[in-house]
Motif scaffolding. Structure first.
Motif, mmCIF file in Angstrom:
data_model
loop_
_atom_site.group_PDB
_atom_site.id
_atom_site.type_symbol
_atom_site.label_atom_id
_atom_site.label_comp_id
_atom_site.label_asym_id
_atom_site.label_seq_id
_atom_site.Cartn_x
_atom_site.Cartn_y
_atom_site.Cartn_z
ATOM 1 N N ARG A 84 -22.920 24.177 -19.546
ATOM 2 C CA ARG A 84 -23.221 23.140 -17.866
ATOM 3 C C ARG A 84 -24.658 22.532 -18.248
ATOM 4 O O ARG A 84 -24.696 21.031 -17.319
ATOM 5 C CB ARG A 84 -23.540 23.502 -16.549
ATOM 6 N N THR A 85 -25.429 22.101 -19.237
ATOM 7 C CA THR A 85 -26.754 21.526 -19.573
ATOM 8 C C THR A 85 -26.594 20.217 -20.383
ATOM 9 O O THR A 85 -26.950 20.255 -20.467
ATOM 10 C CB THR A 85 -27.530 22.349 -19.567
ATOM 11 N N ILE A 86 -24.882 20.598 -21.075
ATOM 12 C CA ILE A 86 -24.358 19.183 -22.338
ATOM 13 C C ILE A 86 -24.102 18.697 -21.741
ATOM 14 O O ILE A 86 -22.488 18.618 -21.448
ATOM 15 C CB ILE A 86 -23.724 20.054 -23.022
ATOM 16 N N LEU A 87 -24.363 17.021 -20.605
ATOM 17 C CA LEU A 87 -24.527 16.680 -20.585
ATOM 18 C C LEU A 87 -25.170 15.135 -21.174
ATOM 19 O O LEU A 87 -25.880 14.722 -21.722
ATOM 20 C CB LEU A 87 -25.006 16.387 -19.023
ATOM 21 N N GLU A 88 -23.901 14.210 -21.038
ATOM 22 C CA GLU A 88 -23.939 13.257 -21.712
ATOM 23 C C GLU A 88 -23.350 11.803 -21.028
ATOM 24 O O GLU A 88 -22.490 12.343 -20.249
ATOM 25 C CB GLU A 88 -23.634 13.296 -23.106
ATOM 26 N N TYR A 89 -23.553 10.681 -21.008
ATOM 27 C CA TYR A 89 -22.732 9.249 -20.894
ATOM 28 C C TYR A 89 -21.774 8.862 -22.740
ATOM 29 O O TYR A 89 -22.461 9.218 -23.224
ATOM 30 C CB TYR A 89 -24.074 7.623 -20.331
ATOM 31 N N TRP A 90 -21.237 8.463 -22.066
ATOM 32 C CA TRP A 90 -19.926 7.593 -22.973
ATOM 33 C C TRP A 90 -20.022 6.116 -23.271
ATOM 34 O O TRP A 90 -19.320 5.669 -22.003
ATOM 35 C CB TRP A 90 -18.277 8.720 -23.198
ATOM 36 N N ILE A 91 -20.885 5.846 -23.283
ATOM 37 C CA ILE A 91 -21.010 4.764 -23.102
ATOM 38 C C ILE A 91 -20.054 3.698 -24.332
ATOM 39 O O ILE A 91 -20.367 3.285 -26.086
ATOM 40 C CB ILE A 91 -22.097 3.569 -23.345
ATOM 41 N N PRO A 92 -18.704 2.573 -24.471
ATOM 42 C CA PRO A 92 -18.107 1.965 -25.100
ATOM 43 C C PRO A 92 -19.425 1.295 -25.732
ATOM 44 O O PRO A 92 -20.173 0.019 -25.524
ATOM 45 C CB PRO A 92 -17.840 1.525 -24.253
ATOM 46 N N ALA A 93 -18.477 1.339 -27.256
ATOM 47 C CA ALA A 93 -19.298 0.442 -28.623
ATOM 48 C C ALA A 93 -19.203 -1.565 -27.680
ATOM 49 O O ALA A 93 -20.708 -2.065 -27.552
ATOM 50 C CB ALA A 93 -19.255 0.042 -29.489
ATOM 51 N N GLU A 94 -18.858 -1.744 -27.292
ATOM 52 C CA GLU A 94 -18.136 -2.942 -27.052
ATOM 53 C C GLU A 94 -19.462 -3.155 -25.405
ATOM 54 O O GLU A 94 -19.972 -4.379 -25.073
ATOM 55 C CB GLU A 94 -17.429 -3.435 -26.042
ATOM 56 N N ASP A 95 -19.736 -1.873 -24.685
ATOM 57 C CA ASP A 95 -20.887 -2.269 -23.668
ATOM 58 C C ASP A 95 -22.221 -1.854 -24.152
ATOM 59 O O ASP A 95 -23.925 -2.022 -22.964
ATOM 60 C CB ASP A 95 -20.702 -0.816 -22.753
ATOM 61 N N LEU A 96 -22.611 -2.382 -25.910
ATOM 62 C CA LEU A 96 -24.428 -1.620 -25.748
ATOM 63 C C LEU A 96 -25.225 -2.945 -25.766
ATOM 64 O O LEU A 96 -26.091 -2.298 -25.382
ATOM 65 C CB LEU A 96 -24.231 -1.284 -27.634
ATOM 66 N N ASP A 97 -24.945 -3.656 -26.070
ATOM 67 C CA ASP A 97 -25.096 -4.938 -26.022
ATOM 68 C C ASP A 97 -25.808 -4.827 -23.676
ATOM 69 O O ASP A 97 -27.310 -5.226 -23.568
ATOM 70 C CB ASP A 97 -24.945 -6.800 -26.000
#
Length: 116
Positions: A84-97
């Motif tokens: 329950r504390t292993i939380l992250e965002y998944w940002i696509p590589a094309e959105d990194l800029d």
């Protein structure tokens, strides 16, 4: 001051060198085999990855902290990658800029784990 979310990123020496070269302002582009950028939502999880994965994989592990405008992150659901504390965002590589454009302040190193 805009509303921000504090994120953490465990990283190895190569990626950290690229962040430093940017003036501590942005994350480097993903490699072809890295379609997602995974910042995490708590320092404890970042510490575990830096210490237990980055050190064996690359000889050192670093925990970084950075703030991102909340309205940018609103389009990405928080992912639970395990406990329950292993939380992250998944940002696509094309959105990194665009993520980099929404960092407020500098990326800072909060912990360092050298190889034993």
């Amino acid at each position: 001051m805009p509303d921000v979310v504090t994120l953490w990123r465990p990283t190895g020496p190569e990626e950290l060198g690229l962040v430093e070269a940017s003036g501590w302002r942005c994350w480097p582009p993903r490699l072809p085999e890295q379609p997602i950028f995974y910042p995490v939502l708590n320092e404890e999880y970042a510490i575990k990855i830096a210490r237990d994965w980055n050190v064996p994989a690359s000889g050192a592990g670093y925990v970084t902290r950075f703030d991102v405008r909340a309205d940018f992150l609103d389009r990405y659901p928080v992912q639970q990658a395990g406990g329950r504390t292993i939380l992250e965002y998944w940002i696509p590589a094309e959105d990194l800029d665009e993520l980099n454009d929404n960092i407020v302040g500098l990326i800072e190193v909060t912990r360092t784990y050298p190889a034993a």
